[in-house]
Design a protein around this motif. Sequence first.
Motif, PDB file in Angstrom:
ATOM      1  N   SER A   7     -73.130  18.788  33.798  1.00 18.82           N
ATOM      2  CA  SER A   7     -72.256  19.735  33.318  1.00 18.82           C
ATOM      3  C   SER A   7     -71.491  18.897  31.827  1.00 18.82           C
ATOM      4  CB  SER A   7     -71.014  19.982  34.191  1.00 18.82           C
ATOM      5  OG  SER A   7     -71.378  20.747  35.431  1.00 18.82           O
ATOM      6  N   ILE A   8     -71.439  20.030  30.928  1.00 13.75           N
ATOM      7  CA  ILE A   8     -71.185  19.494  29.568  1.00 13.75           C
ATOM      8  C   ILE A   8     -69.638  20.250  29.403  1.00 13.75           C
ATOM      9  CG2 ILE A   8     -70.996  19.345  27.219  1.00 13.75           C
ATOM     10  CD1 ILE A   8     -74.059  18.488  27.728  1.00 13.75           C
ATOM     11  N   LYS A   9     -68.580  19.464  29.059  1.00 16.63           N
ATOM     12  CA  LYS A   9     -67.428  20.440  28.453  1.00 16.63           C
ATOM     13  C   LYS A   9     -67.117  19.781  27.143  1.00 16.63           C
ATOM     14  CE  LYS A   9     -63.223  22.667  28.445  1.00 16.63           C
ATOM     15  NZ  LYS A   9     -63.421  24.029  28.470  1.00 16.63           N
ATOM     16  N   VAL A  10     -66.882  20.711  26.241  1.00 17.61           N
ATOM     17  CA  VAL A  10     -66.815  20.753  24.773  1.00 17.61           C
ATOM     18  C   VAL A  10     -65.314  20.820  24.090  1.00 17.61           C
ATOM     19  CG1 VAL A  10     -67.521  21.145  22.327  1.00 17.61           C
ATOM     20  CG2 VAL A  10     -69.222  21.428  24.423  1.00 17.61           C
ATOM     21  N   PHE A  11     -64.953  19.509  23.638  1.00 20.29           N
ATOM     22  CA  PHE A  11     -63.725  19.872  22.996  1.00 20.29           C
ATOM     23  C   PHE A  11     -63.764  19.574  21.471  1.00 20.29           C
ATOM     24  CE2 PHE A  11     -63.227  17.905  27.376  1.00 20.29           C
ATOM     25  CZ  PHE A  11     -62.364  18.606  28.031  1.00 20.29           C
ATOM     26  N   VAL A  12     -63.382  20.827  20.880  1.00 18.86           N
ATOM     27  CA  VAL A  12     -63.558  20.914  19.532  1.00 18.86           C
ATOM     28  C   VAL A  12     -62.179  20.354  18.631  1.00 18.86           C
ATOM     29  CG1 VAL A  12     -64.178  22.118  17.478  1.00 18.86           C
ATOM     30  CG2 VAL A  12     -65.061  22.621  19.763  1.00 18.86           C
ATOM     31  N   GLU A  13     -62.255  19.276  18.010  1.00 17.40           N
ATOM     32  CA  GLU A  13     -61.248  18.908  17.084  1.00 17.40           C
ATOM     33  C   GLU A  13     -61.185  19.594  15.935  1.00 17.40           C
ATOM     34  OE1 GLU A  13     -59.114  17.061  14.225  1.00 17.40           O
ATOM     35  OE2 GLU A  13     -60.878  16.726  14.114  1.00 17.40           O
ATOM     36  N   PRO A  14     -59.984  20.289  15.487  1.00 11.11           N
ATOM     37  CA  PRO A  14     -59.901  21.333  14.648  1.00 11.11           C
ATOM     38  C   PRO A  14     -59.908  20.593  12.879  1.00 11.11           C
ATOM     39  CG  PRO A  14     -57.619  21.223  15.387  1.00 11.11           C
ATOM     40  CD  PRO A  14     -58.709  20.338  16.467  1.00 11.11           C
ATOM     41  N   MET A  15     -59.438  19.740  12.717  1.00 14.20           N
ATOM     42  CA  MET A  15     -59.374  18.851  11.459  1.00 14.20           C
ATOM     43  C   MET A  15     -60.772  18.791  10.779  1.00 14.20           C
ATOM     44  SD  MET A  15     -57.428  15.858   9.858  1.00 14.20           S
ATOM     45  CE  MET A  15     -57.664  14.898  11.258  1.00 14.20           C
ATOM     46  N   PHE A  16     -61.708  18.213  11.533  1.00 19.38           N
ATOM     47  CA  PHE A  16     -63.126  18.094  11.040  1.00 19.38           C
ATOM     48  C   PHE A  16     -63.960  18.703  11.937  1.00 19.38           C
ATOM     49  CE2 PHE A  16     -60.746  14.165  10.038  1.00 19.38           C
ATOM     50  CZ  PHE A  16     -61.198  13.919   8.595  1.00 19.38           C
ATOM     51  N   GLY A  17     -63.627  19.366  12.935  1.00 22.67           N
ATOM     52  CA  GLY A  17     -64.719  20.393  13.589  1.00 22.67           C
ATOM     53  C   GLY A  17     -65.507  19.475  14.302  1.00 22.67           C
ATOM     54  N   GLU A  18     -65.205  18.208  14.836  1.00 28.18           N
ATOM     55  CA  GLU A  18     -66.028  17.634  15.468  1.00 28.18           C
ATOM     56  C   GLU A  18     -65.971  17.943  17.244  1.00 28.18           C
ATOM     57  OE1 GLU A  18     -67.133  13.968  18.017  1.00 28.18           O
ATOM     58  OE2 GLU A  18     -64.971  15.057  18.082  1.00 28.18           O
ATOM     59  N   ASN A  19     -67.122  18.087  17.539  1.00 25.09           N
ATOM     60  CA  ASN A  19     -67.469  18.142  19.134  1.00 25.09           C
ATOM     61  C   ASN A  19     -67.290  16.966  19.978  1.00 25.09           C
ATOM     62  OD1 ASN A  19     -67.983  20.922  18.530  1.00 25.09           O
ATOM     63  ND2 ASN A  19     -69.800  20.411  18.167  1.00 25.09           N
ATOM     64  N   ALA A  20     -66.301  16.574  20.623  1.00 28.16           N
ATOM     65  CA  ALA A  20     -66.247  15.529  21.789  1.00 28.16           C
ATOM     66  C   ALA A  20     -66.848  16.222  22.933  1.00 28.16           C
ATOM     67  CB  ALA A  20     -65.032  14.909  22.024  1.00 28.16           C
TER      68      ALA A  20
END
Length: 219
Positions: A7-20
């Motif tokens: 399973s993968i849960k994506v957390f998108v950081e808005p300043m750089f649009g980075e996918n953790a």
Amino acid sequence: MNHQPVSIKVFVEPMFGENALLVSAAGSRGRVGWAVDPSFPPHSERLVDYARDHGITIERIILTHGHGDHIAGIDVVHAAFPQASVMISAADEPMLRDPELNLSAPFGLEIAIAAPVTEHLEPGTLSLGTTEWHVLDTSGHSPGGRSLYCPAAGLVITGDALFAGSIGRTDFPGSNHLQLISNIRQNLLSLPGDTIVYSGHGVTTTIENERKSNPFLSE
């Protein structure tokens, strides 16, 4: 997203649009996971909260490369899961402590990570629960860029090497355009066409889509 047995849960950081990414699988003592490229708080804190709420023990903090937007949340995750190994390639490890090398200094962010690196992320295999992963050399965007491929789940995590319709920038210090293109062709485009690609920014794609339509990779 559920890709049995992963399973993968994506957390998108808005300043750089980075996918953790929080990648998890069943282990012998419950669900275990990797935090891949944890970015700036509060998104790294949300990743930690999600892991705790879903009973996931984070075993590794894995960095596909050492640029600031991909490493900013390491210390947050490591404080919550101090047993977790921090993994990055030997070539990119110096970037963790140097804001000039990790490119955060020009933004006035001055990122320097305190958590120690316990393992180097080099080509080979890793296990997450019952799943096996292949560490692929996709350097070129950074000196030691890596991707993570799970055959059983049919997915690959590419960091900033390969995006939907694009590739990682190669005008940064330590970048090498020809090296990146060569590694993408050899180590990513050689994967099965239906392999789902999780990139460091933007939406998911597939290897076949990028073979056919990526303007940087067209035959």
